[in-house]
Design an enzyme around this catalytic site. Structure first.
Site, PDB file in Angstrom:
ATOM      1  N   ASN A  21       0.953  14.753  -3.786  1.00  0.00           N
ATOM      2  CA  ASN A  21       2.275  14.143  -3.455  1.00  0.00           C
ATOM      3  C   ASN A  21       2.255  12.779  -3.931  1.00  0.00           C
ATOM      4  OD1 ASN A  21       3.482  16.261  -1.999  1.00  0.00           O
ATOM      5  ND2 ASN A  21       2.076  15.985  -0.341  1.00  0.00           N
ATOM      6  N   VAL A  22       3.770  12.566  -4.549  1.00  0.00           N
ATOM      7  CA  VAL A  22       4.130  11.052  -4.662  1.00  0.00           C
ATOM      8  C   VAL A  22       5.183  10.669  -3.385  1.00  0.00           C
ATOM      9  CG1 VAL A  22       5.036   9.555  -6.285  1.00  0.00           C
ATOM     10  CG2 VAL A  22       4.195  11.486  -7.115  1.00  0.00           C
ATOM     11  N   GLY A  73     -10.736   4.644  -6.658  1.00  0.00           N
ATOM     12  CA  GLY A  73      -9.275   4.994  -6.672  1.00  0.00           C
ATOM     13  C   GLY A  73      -8.484   3.956  -6.060  1.00  0.00           C
ATOM     14  N   ALA A  74      -7.182   3.774  -6.657  1.00  0.00           N
ATOM     15  CA  ALA A  74      -6.245   2.948  -6.142  1.00  0.00           C
ATOM     16  C   ALA A  74      -5.828   3.054  -4.636  1.00  0.00           C
ATOM     17  CB  ALA A  74      -4.910   2.898  -6.872  1.00  0.00           C
ATOM     18  N   ASP A  75      -6.007   4.257  -3.998  1.00  0.00           N
ATOM     19  CA  ASP A  75      -5.568   4.377  -3.018  1.00  0.00           C
ATOM     20  C   ASP A  75      -6.553   4.086  -2.012  1.00  0.00           C
ATOM     21  OD1 ASP A  75      -7.289   6.369  -3.693  1.00  0.00           O
ATOM     22  OD2 ASP A  75      -6.289   8.219  -2.679  1.00  0.00           O
ATOM     23  N   ASP A 131      -9.342   9.153   4.850  1.00  0.00           N
ATOM     24  CA  ASP A 131      -8.204   9.287   4.660  1.00  0.00           C
ATOM     25  C   ASP A 131      -8.101  10.832   4.078  1.00  0.00           C
ATOM     26  OD1 ASP A 131      -5.625   9.634   3.138  1.00  0.00           O
ATOM     27  OD2 ASP A 131      -5.899   7.681   1.945  1.00  0.00           O
TER      28      ASP A 131
END
Length: 259
Positions: A11-12, A108-110, A130
């Site tokens: 999802n975005v 990863g950016a997240d 997460d």
């Protein structure tokens, strides 16, 4: 008002952040082919439901683990909101924390954003879990440095693989079982037991190993859409913070804007 965009593999998430507070959040299925024009038609309607127009958005920051999605999201910011977006981990928005791993360019950016928010919210050493397309376990030390972690298949991904590979198994909804019995009496209950309690056992086991390796008191934080699912039958986490990645984007923007 800040529009924070978290582009994940599934999802975005778009969130309106006003002075550090999340005013609204919306999500759409990730599709790198989706154009800026398509995004803005969807977003315009949602903004209007909040009583806002496009002019309310004065800044945009994007965090993405889907490189192909970045171009269209950047065009959305420049063409329809009239702002040059910040991209988490790039340019002015370089990571303000140490990525103390062997391949920092591959973090990863997240995960970096979760580390930023986790450290801002809690003192001491952290384990951040997460629940997304993958289930990740990240270790952040007392100084805020990202030290590494674990990547495991996500809950939905595991279930999809099971159903896809076994012709007679039905697709089931992921939910917390009604009781704590691990002896399923039907095919559906046996599948739910395997998925749910299998994940609980994985979480317990990996957290125990991480804590032993860290060797200091640790706070365990869960984030992601499925985090609260595992709170029903036990105390696996010290806190559940569903918006950790968005908080990380907001904090990163704030740090950049202050300079």
């Amino acid at each position: 008002m800040l529009l924070a965009i978290d582009a994940g593999n599934t999802n975005v998430v778009f969130a309106l952040v006003d002075d550090g507070e999340i005013r609204a959040r919306w999500r759409i299925a990730t599709d790198p082919r989706r154009t800026a024009d398509e995004y803005v038609v969807w977003l315009k309607e949602l903004l209007e439901l909040e009583g806002l127009g496009r002019e309310a958005v004065t800044a945009v920051i994007i965090g993405t683990v889907v490189p192909r999605a970045l171009h269209n999201l950047s065009v959305l910011a420049t063409k329809y909101f009239g702002v040059e977006p910040l991209v988490a981990g790039q340019g002015k928005a370089e990571w303000p924390i140490a990525l103390d791993v062997d391949e920092p360019q591959n973090v990863g950016a997240d995960r970096a954003l979760n580390a930023i928010a986790g450290h801002a919210n809690h003192k001491g050493d952290l384990i951040l879990i997460d629940f997304g397309t993958a289930t990740t376990f990240d270790v952040v030390d007392f100084s805020g440095a990202y030290k590494g972690g674990i990547i495991a298949p996500g809950l939905n991904l595991s279930l999809d693989a099971l159903v896809g590979a076994a012709a007679k198994l039905p697709r089931i909804a992921i939910e917390a079982p009604e009781d704590i019995s691990v002896i399923g009496r039907t095919t559906t209950s046996q599948m739910l037991t395997g998925v749910y309690w299998g994940y609980v056992a994985m979480i317990e086991g990996l957290v125990a190993r991480l804590k032993a390796e860290i060797g200091r008191p640790v706070t365990v934080i869960a984030t992601g859409g499925l985090a609260s699912l595992f709170e029903r039958h036990g105390k696996l986490f010290d806190a559940v913070e569903p918006d950790l990645t968005i908080q990380g984007l907001s904090l990163l923007y704030k740090q950049v804007a202050a300079h």
